[in-house]
Motif scaffolding. Sequence first.
Motif, PDB file in Angstrom:
ATOM      1  N   UNK A  19       0.872  -1.304  -0.027  1.00 31.37           N
ATOM      2  CA  UNK A  19      -0.133   0.049  -0.037  1.00 31.37           C
ATOM      3  C   UNK A  19       0.926   1.249   0.229  1.00 31.37           C
ATOM      4  N   UNK A  20       1.984   1.270   0.596  1.00 33.59           N
ATOM      5  CA  UNK A  20       2.897   2.470   0.869  1.00 33.59           C
ATOM      6  C   UNK A  20       3.488   2.629  -0.460  1.00 33.59           C
ATOM      7  N   UNK A  21       3.808   1.639  -1.103  1.00 33.02           N
ATOM      8  CA  UNK A  21       4.340   1.616  -2.535  1.00 33.02           C
ATOM      9  C   UNK A  21       3.461   2.263  -3.456  1.00 33.02           C
ATOM     10  N   UNK A  22       2.271   1.613  -3.250  1.00 27.69           N
ATOM     11  CA  UNK A  22       1.306   2.151  -4.516  1.00 27.69           C
ATOM     12  C   UNK A  22       0.863   3.683  -4.247  1.00 27.69           C
ATOM     13  N   UNK A  23       0.986   4.090  -2.936  1.00 25.75           N
ATOM     14  CA  UNK A  23       0.872   5.598  -2.575  1.00 25.75           C
ATOM     15  C   UNK A  23       2.009   6.152  -3.150  1.00 25.75           C
ATOM     16  N   UNK A  24       3.066   5.754  -2.813  1.00 28.24           N
ATOM     17  CA  UNK A  24       4.388   6.732  -3.242  1.00 28.24           C
ATOM     18  C   UNK A  24       4.127   6.831  -4.744  1.00 28.24           C
ATOM     19  N   UNK A  25       4.062   5.628  -5.539  1.00 31.45           N
ATOM     20  CA  UNK A  25       3.843   5.448  -7.153  1.00 31.45           C
ATOM     21  C   UNK A  25       2.819   6.530  -7.597  1.00 31.45           C
ATOM     22  N   UNK A  26       1.245   6.498  -6.696  1.00 30.80           N
ATOM     23  CA  UNK A  26       0.486   7.599  -7.328  1.00 30.80           C
ATOM     24  C   UNK A  26       0.870   8.814  -7.053  1.00 30.80           C
ATOM     25  N   UNK A  27       1.594   9.282  -6.057  1.00 32.34           N
ATOM     26  CA  UNK A  27       1.774  10.652  -5.928  1.00 32.34           C
ATOM     27  C   UNK A  27       3.106  11.126  -6.678  1.00 32.34           C
ATOM     28  N   UNK A  30       1.544  11.785 -10.084  1.00 35.59           N
ATOM     29  CA  UNK A  30       0.941  13.336  -9.974  1.00 35.59           C
ATOM     30  C   UNK A  30       1.932  14.501 -10.095  1.00 35.59           C
ATOM     31  N   UNK A  31       3.185  14.321  -9.523  1.00 34.95           N
ATOM     32  CA  UNK A  31       4.050  15.241  -9.403  1.00 34.95           C
ATOM     33  C   UNK A  31       4.584  15.345 -11.063  1.00 34.95           C
ATOM     34  N   UNK A  32       4.823  14.090 -11.430  1.00 33.53           N
ATOM     35  CA  UNK A  32       5.394  14.123 -12.917  1.00 33.53           C
ATOM     36  C   UNK A  32       4.552  14.655 -13.810  1.00 33.53           C
ATOM     37  N   UNK A  33       3.177  14.501 -13.556  1.00 33.76           N
ATOM     38  CA  UNK A  33       2.118  14.992 -14.833  1.00 33.76           C
ATOM     39  C   UNK A  33       2.227  16.586 -14.405  1.00 33.76           C
ATOM     40  N   UNK A  34       2.222  17.170 -13.287  1.00 28.33           N
ATOM     41  CA  UNK A  34       2.346  18.580 -12.931  1.00 28.33           C
ATOM     42  C   UNK A  34       3.594  19.410 -13.425  1.00 28.33           C
ATOM     43  N   UNK A  35       4.660  18.677 -13.267  1.00 32.76           N
ATOM     44  CA  UNK A  35       5.942  18.975 -13.894  1.00 32.76           C
ATOM     45  C   UNK A  35       6.014  18.956 -15.460  1.00 32.76           C
ATOM     46  N   UNK A  36       5.209  17.943 -16.171  1.00 30.29           N
ATOM     47  CA  UNK A  36       5.149  18.239 -17.537  1.00 30.29           C
ATOM     48  C   UNK A  36       4.067  19.262 -17.969  1.00 30.29           C
ATOM     49  N   UNK A 144      -4.733   8.910 -13.023  1.00 28.19           N
ATOM     50  CA  UNK A 144      -3.461   9.132 -12.550  1.00 28.19           C
ATOM     51  C   UNK A 144      -2.980   7.602 -11.917  1.00 28.19           C
ATOM     52  N   UNK A 145      -3.813   7.040 -11.403  1.00 24.14           N
ATOM     53  CA  UNK A 145      -3.235   5.806 -10.881  1.00 24.14           C
ATOM     54  C   UNK A 145      -2.907   4.938 -12.205  1.00 24.14           C
ATOM     55  N   UNK A 146      -3.647   4.913 -13.123  1.00 26.79           N
ATOM     56  CA  UNK A 146      -3.060   4.129 -14.335  1.00 26.79           C
ATOM     57  C   UNK A 146      -1.804   4.574 -14.939  1.00 26.79           C
ATOM     58  N   UNK A 147      -1.337   5.712 -14.881  1.00 25.02           N
ATOM     59  CA  UNK A 147      -0.108   6.409 -15.339  1.00 25.02           C
ATOM     60  C   UNK A 147       0.760   6.189 -14.397  1.00 25.02           C
ATOM     61  N   UNK A 148       0.721   5.864 -13.121  1.00 27.60           N
ATOM     62  CA  UNK A 148       1.794   5.592 -12.077  1.00 27.60           C
ATOM     63  C   UNK A 148       2.515   4.109 -12.254  1.00 27.60           C
ATOM     64  N   UNK A 149       3.598   4.297 -11.810  1.00 35.09           N
ATOM     65  CA  UNK A 149       4.429   3.037 -11.672  1.00 35.09           C
ATOM     66  C   UNK A 149       4.113   2.032 -10.492  1.00 35.09           C
ATOM     67  N   UNK A 150       3.144   0.962 -10.736  1.00 30.11           N
ATOM     68  CA  UNK A 150       2.830   0.157  -9.602  1.00 30.11           C
ATOM     69  C   UNK A 150       3.572  -1.323  -9.541  1.00 30.11           C
TER      70      UNK A 150
END
Length: 297
Positions: A19-27, A30-36, A144-150
């Motif tokens: 769960x912690x790894x999934x949360x880290x991947x999700x956020x 989000x940070x990568x999308x905002x930076x883009x 966002x979850x689909x775009x994250x590395x899980x």
Amino acid sequence: MNSRILSIGVFMVLMLSSLLAGRQGYFGAKEAITADLNQALMRTLEERQDNIVAQDSIRAYEQLREASDGPVWLAIADRRLCRHLKNERLRGKTFLSFEVIDAAHPKKAQPADALCSDTLIINNRATGTTLAVKSYARLSAIGVFRMSDQRLSFLLAFAAFLWAIGFRFVARRRQTAEEEPQRYGGLSYSAEERCFYDARRAPVHLTPMQHRFLLMLWQAPSHSVSKEELCAALWPKKEDANDTLYTLVRRLKLILEACSGLQIVAHRGRNYSLEIKAEADCQDNVRKMSAAFLTER
């Protein structure tokens, strides 16, 4: 430590790590999308300078705001902005939005299902207005979850479920082994039913005292127990239980010899053991031969 508690603890640690790894991947996504979005907006502004928003769009915005007498939100598809995005999956979901900065109307709220860049303040020379420009990506939390590395999260969750399945398999095998009757010399004992059975699976009828005595021999290492330990366990309040023990052994011998290949053997009056008849006879012959050899000498 109890193996069950330990196994549950390992499972919980793996799931919590997942769960912690999934949360880290999700956020992180989000940070990568905002930076883009930020870098794409900056590059678009560098190309178009102060003409990032067309005059017609500003006039339409002002007219709509006057007509509605409230906040107006316009989404403008911009090809340059989409072209500068590094993440190709964002290109069909990204747009520009702006508002004229003045004191007449409050600032509009951000859409709930969108991520936005930082705000750029631009002075439009053609219209003499000041604009607050943002780039948006219309994405829900699932998007966002689909775009994250899980991958790490899924790997940890998979390890947790493998651990749970493995523990369940081992526990079932251990339970089956415990429930399976123990066998020795044609006799078997069921711990679940607390009963001795002969080779034909017929119950051996014993008195409570006979059952306790036989069970002590059955469960002891090498099936051997000292006379003192037997007397203390069976007759704790009796000072001299030798005669009672002898009577118990004599009667139990007859029962065992009739229903199994076992016999109770007394070793010099110090301890009693439960032995298979062939082994007991062989040991008895060895003892007799040793005694005869010593006598001859």
